[in-house]
Design an enzyme around this catalytic site. Structure first.
Site, short mmCIF file in Angstrom:
data_model
loop_
_atom_site.label_atom_id
_atom_site.label_comp_id
_atom_site.label_asym_id
_atom_site.label_seq_id
_atom_site.Cartn_x
_atom_site.Cartn_y
_atom_site.Cartn_z
N GLU A 1 -8.41 8.68 5.04
CA GLU A 1 -8.79 7.50 5.27
C GLU A 1 -8.28 6.81 6.30
OE1 GLU A 1 -8.14 5.45 1.24
OE2 GLU A 1 -8.19 7.39 0.25
N GLU B 1 -8.87 -4.31 2.16
CA GLU B 1 -8.21 -4.35 -0.01
C GLU B 1 -7.29 -5.27 0.47
OE1 GLU B 1 -6.42 -0.78 -2.79
OE2 GLU B 1 -7.40 -0.07 -0.74
#
Length: 416
Positions: free
Chosen positions: A222, A332
């Site tokens: 990520e 997010e």
């Protein structure tokens, strides 16, 4: 006489109760003190392990201390699988194929560069301070995600994904469709500085993953930017990375907080703040991010702004040792009250200059070629508060998404 005796017994019991409660308080205080001392020893042990002796240190204007650590002494080599690892200083080959305009609308740097640079043969590492660790739920959990956090990989793989998202996490993301395996992805993302509520975070990133939660073998890579005051102690927008090989249970961490990622570049500090950031209706500042699997060494390389920053060795993974089964891009937030803004804090419909976007989205295929994804799917669990829209353009935008939102307003917050 009976009343006198009763009064005496009551007084005696009160006195005993006081003594016992005082004793309990002393015992609790002693236990608390012991735990505090034990915790402090654990904190110091962790700091000694992850803060390597620097060749040079730089005081950043944002309050960070950047330690220039010799490349051979970095935290990566504490990993048991990397004890005899030979550093790959550069990728053997880069992906070729479709290339878009790489010129940033606005140029982004890292704040610490205002006060110096790291010398050759070193890498810049943000020094971890005692207060950083003390903000975590425990010393063991510092720099880690909770293992029950359902990530995007789980969302994509489920038939009815949005019903099983861990409470508090909201998404506005796109994911690749039409391919069985991926060997990397590239994106250009504009950078913002949202203001999270206390304890919350807001981020935008790419995900590369394989495996599953059910088998406890989820592997992820990520990369992106995040604002996470509970971790960093401020509201700065920071470049971050994360990885795991066991669904966030025991392995992996943010940035260089544990062994694994091998950094080779002197310019970027993983976890360092980015500046300037985009403004609503004003200049947009972008960051190009590419992650791909070197077809010769099988290491997963990270490139930021055209600079090869470092790599995740193939050996630290299980499922990602071969290829990825999914790639995702978007935003997010962790915000149980859904009051923390995602991205710019504005909805995708507001478009360029106002909403967050990721453009020139590409994937790397088995021939090490960059190409547009065959298709994209979208996930937004609460589109009234955070949403995502996709599109395809023939100009320098290629495949793109706009995403984000303000979350709930004061009038929309649930009354308990």
């Amino acid at each position: 006489m009976a009343e006198t005796t009763r009064a005496f017994l009551v007084a005696h019991l009160v006195a005993l109760a006081f003594l016992f409660s005082e004793g309990d308080a002393r015992a609790a205080a002693a236990e608390s003190g012991w735990r505090s001392a034990q915790q402090r020893r654990e904190v110091q042990s962790l700091l000694k392990r992850i803060n390597k002796p620097p060749v040079k240190s730089i005081q950043s204007p944002d309050g960070d201390i950047i330690d220039c650590v010799h490349i051979s002494k970095q935290p990566a080599f504490d990993h048991p699988l990397l004890k005899n690892h030979i550093i790959q200083m550069r990728p053997s080959i880069q992906p070729s194929g479709q290339v878009y305009d790489e010129s940033n609308i606005g140029s982004i740097t890292q704040t610490w560069h205002q006060n110096g640079e790291c010398p050759e043969h070193t890498i810049p590492i943000r020094r971890t301070k005692e207060e950083d660790v003390m903000r975590a739920s425990s010393v063991r959990m510092y720099g880690k995600k909770m293992p029950d956090w359902r990530r995007i990989s789980k969302l994509v793989s489920m038939d009815n994904p949005l019903n099983d998202v861990t409470t508090g996490h909201e998404y506005g993301v796109a994911y690749g469709t039409g391919d069985n395996e991926y060997f990397g992805t590239k994106m250009t993302i504009n950078v913002w500085q949202p203001t999270p509520q206390s304890g919350d975070f807001s981020l935008a990133q790419l995900w590369i993953s394989a495996g599953s939660y059910g088998n406890q073998d989820l592997n992820t890579i990520e990369v992106g930017w995040q604002v996470y005051p509970a971790m960093y102690g401020d509201g700065s927008t920071r470049l971050f990375i994360y990885w795991t090989r066991d669904a966030y249970n025991r392995t992996g961490c943010y940035n260089l907080g544990c062994s694994g990622f091998v950094q080779t570049d002197t310019r970027f500090t993983i976890g360092g703040s980015l500046s300037p950031v985009s403004t609503y209706g004003g200049t947009q500042y972008e960051l190009d991010i590419l992650v791909w699997k070197d077809p010769n060494t099988h290491n997963w390389w990270l490139q930021v702004g055209g600079t090869n920053v470092g790599y995740w060795p193939s050996s630290i993974f299980t499922r990602l040792a071969t290829s990825a089964s999914s790639v995702e891009w978007g935003g997010e937030v962790y915000s149980p009250s859904m009051t923390t803004p995602m991205g710019s804090g504005h909805f995708p419909e507001e478009g360029f200059g106002k909403a967050s976007y990721i453009r020139t989205i590409q994937v790397v295929d088995s021939s090490n070629q960059l190409k547009s994804p065959n298709g994209v799917g979208l996930i937004a669990g609460n589109p009234n508060f955070y949403n995502v829209k996709s599109g395809v353009s023939s100009d320098s935008w290629g495949t793109y998404i706009f995403f984000g939102g303000p979350g709930k307003t004061n009038s929309e917050i649930d009354v308990i």
